[in-house]
Design a protein around this motif. Sequence first.
Motif, PDB file in Angstrom:
ATOM      1  N   ILE A 111       0.834  -1.201   0.000  1.00  0.00           N
ATOM      2  CA  ILE A 111       0.000   0.000   0.000  1.00  0.00           C
ATOM      3  C   ILE A 111       0.869   1.251   0.000  1.00  0.00           C
ATOM      4  CG2 ILE A 111      -1.625   1.359   1.395  1.00  0.00           C
ATOM      5  CD1 ILE A 111      -2.807  -1.384   2.295  1.00  0.00           C
ATOM      6  N   PHE A 112       1.870   1.282   0.844  1.00  0.00           N
ATOM      7  CA  PHE A 112       2.736   2.450   0.933  1.00  0.00           C
ATOM      8  C   PHE A 112       3.573   2.637  -0.332  1.00  0.00           C
ATOM      9  CE2 PHE A 112       2.714   2.011   5.812  1.00  0.00           C
ATOM     10  CZ  PHE A 112       1.665   2.917   5.922  1.00  0.00           C
ATOM     11  N   LYS A 113       4.097   1.536  -0.864  1.00  0.00           N
ATOM     12  CA  LYS A 113       4.923   1.642  -2.066  1.00  0.00           C
ATOM     13  C   LYS A 113       4.120   2.137  -3.265  1.00  0.00           C
ATOM     14  CE  LYS A 113       9.131   0.757  -0.981  1.00  0.00           C
ATOM     15  NZ  LYS A 113      10.115   1.869  -1.099  1.00  0.00           N
ATOM     16  N   ALA A 114       2.875   1.721  -3.355  1.00  0.00           N
ATOM     17  CA  ALA A 114       2.021   2.185  -4.446  1.00  0.00           C
ATOM     18  C   ALA A 114       1.739   3.682  -4.322  1.00  0.00           C
ATOM     19  CB  ALA A 114       0.715   1.396  -4.457  1.00  0.00           C
ATOM     20  N   ALA A 115       1.655   4.162  -3.094  1.00  0.00           N
ATOM     21  CA  ALA A 115       1.350   5.577  -2.862  1.00  0.00           C
ATOM     22  C   ALA A 115       2.568   6.463  -3.092  1.00  0.00           C
ATOM     23  CB  ALA A 115       0.821   5.765  -1.449  1.00  0.00           C
TER      24      ALA A 115
ATOM     25  N   ALA B  73      -5.380  -3.079   6.351  1.00  0.00           N
ATOM     26  CA  ALA B  73      -4.552  -4.240   6.002  1.00  0.00           C
ATOM     27  C   ALA B  73      -4.018  -4.910   7.256  1.00  0.00           C
ATOM     28  CB  ALA B  73      -3.402  -3.808   5.095  1.00  0.00           C
ATOM     29  N   PHE B  74      -3.635  -4.107   8.240  1.00  0.00           N
ATOM     30  CA  PHE B  74      -3.209  -4.665   9.523  1.00  0.00           C
ATOM     31  C   PHE B  74      -4.323  -5.493  10.144  1.00  0.00           C
ATOM     32  CE2 PHE B  74       0.697  -3.792  11.754  1.00  0.00           C
ATOM     33  CZ  PHE B  74       1.371  -2.914  10.911  1.00  0.00           C
ATOM     34  N   ALA B  75      -5.552  -4.949  10.069  1.00  0.00           N
ATOM     35  CA  ALA B  75      -6.687  -5.617  10.707  1.00  0.00           C
ATOM     36  C   ALA B  75      -6.991  -6.967  10.078  1.00  0.00           C
ATOM     37  CB  ALA B  75      -7.919  -4.723  10.635  1.00  0.00           C
ATOM     38  N   LYS B  76      -6.586  -7.160   8.828  1.00  0.00           N
ATOM     39  CA  LYS B  76      -6.858  -8.418   8.150  1.00  0.00           C
ATOM     40  C   LYS B  76      -5.832  -9.502   8.448  1.00  0.00           C
ATOM     41  CE  LYS B  76      -9.324  -6.203   4.339  1.00  0.00           C
ATOM     42  NZ  LYS B  76      -9.318  -5.855   2.901  1.00  0.00           N
TER      43      LYS B  76
END
Length: 377
Positions: free
Chosen positions: A218-222, A282-285
């Motif tokens: 997620i972070f890399k895409a952003a 994502a953490f929650a999953k």
Amino acid sequence: MAYLGEDIKKLGFGLMRLPMLEKNKIDVEQTKVMVDKFMEAGFNYFDTAWAYAGSEDAIRQALVERYPRESFKLATKNAAWINCATREEAIAQFDTSLKQTGAGYFDFYLLHNLGETRTHFFDDYDLWTWAKELKEKGLIKHLGFSFHDTPEVLEPILQAHPEAEFVQLQINYGDWENPAIQSRGVYEMARKYGKPIIIMEPVKGGMLATPPRSVKEIFKAADPDASYASWALKFAADLDGVITVLSGMSDVDQMEDNLKVMKDFTGLTDADREVLNRAREAFAKVPLIPCTTCNYCAKVCPNNIGISGSFTALNYLTLYGDIGRAKGQEAWLVKGHGKKKAAECIKCGLCEEACPQHIKIREVLEKAAEVFPPKKK
């Protein structure tokens, strides 16, 4: 925005994880380089503690003896619950801190790590009154406390001690909705009572510098060029009412990355907040044990097993894949809290009857016993 009449930037230098040489000795020369870079970038808040082995002495050499006293803010802490059988022993920590730092006075002084079974030491030894007397003498400028527990435990402390000018809390995006840490809850409780906040563990002891793969993606895409740690720092610094965000930097590279992120930081954009929301989701999953550390199980366990501590350590392993850190968590949360290891469970099942989350505790303890086995005699 200035808090408590002090001009402090949003990045603070946490001195618990300084660079190390062999034989567990702090690398003072590298620390000097880090201090210089920090000060040259316009930052000025340093956070140490009597309980951080060698840290106060190191910051004396790297900072206090090399810069004008009025050019920086220095915080240290009193841990009355560590090997203090009397009030006099607890009070003596302050004189030791003054000697080790050579600072003359402390800008911020904290009663350290309130919560769980530790809070009562500060009340039993009447350290609140003592600390107010230090403030009247000019030996400390601002009095507060650090805290690790639930919002329900925090509120009565805030009610009983309005003299606390600020609170230091563990806050990061990974723990924001974590039922064991409750970063959001303690943050909102401090704000309810109008207390400015110093944030500790914004990168969760370095763990959010290497988050789970789903979060990394997620972070890399952003922003492919941003470090994972930078997202964690910005999340914390964006919150209202925050005096500063402490980063426990351990080498020059970490210092340079943190300075790059925070030097011109003015706040998160709406797009940034959306990225962080997705990271939290994502953490929650990640398949974690749904333990809320209510410890109802502990109240009925006939063998004093460290159930919630074992579960927290297993969750660390699931999230970060770091067995060393997970074992460290298990050692502290189980043996360090006077509990027995998972392997000593007698499988009576009373815990499962008491668990409001309906966790199959005996099965999970079997897994914990495999991951954290007793030491061989």
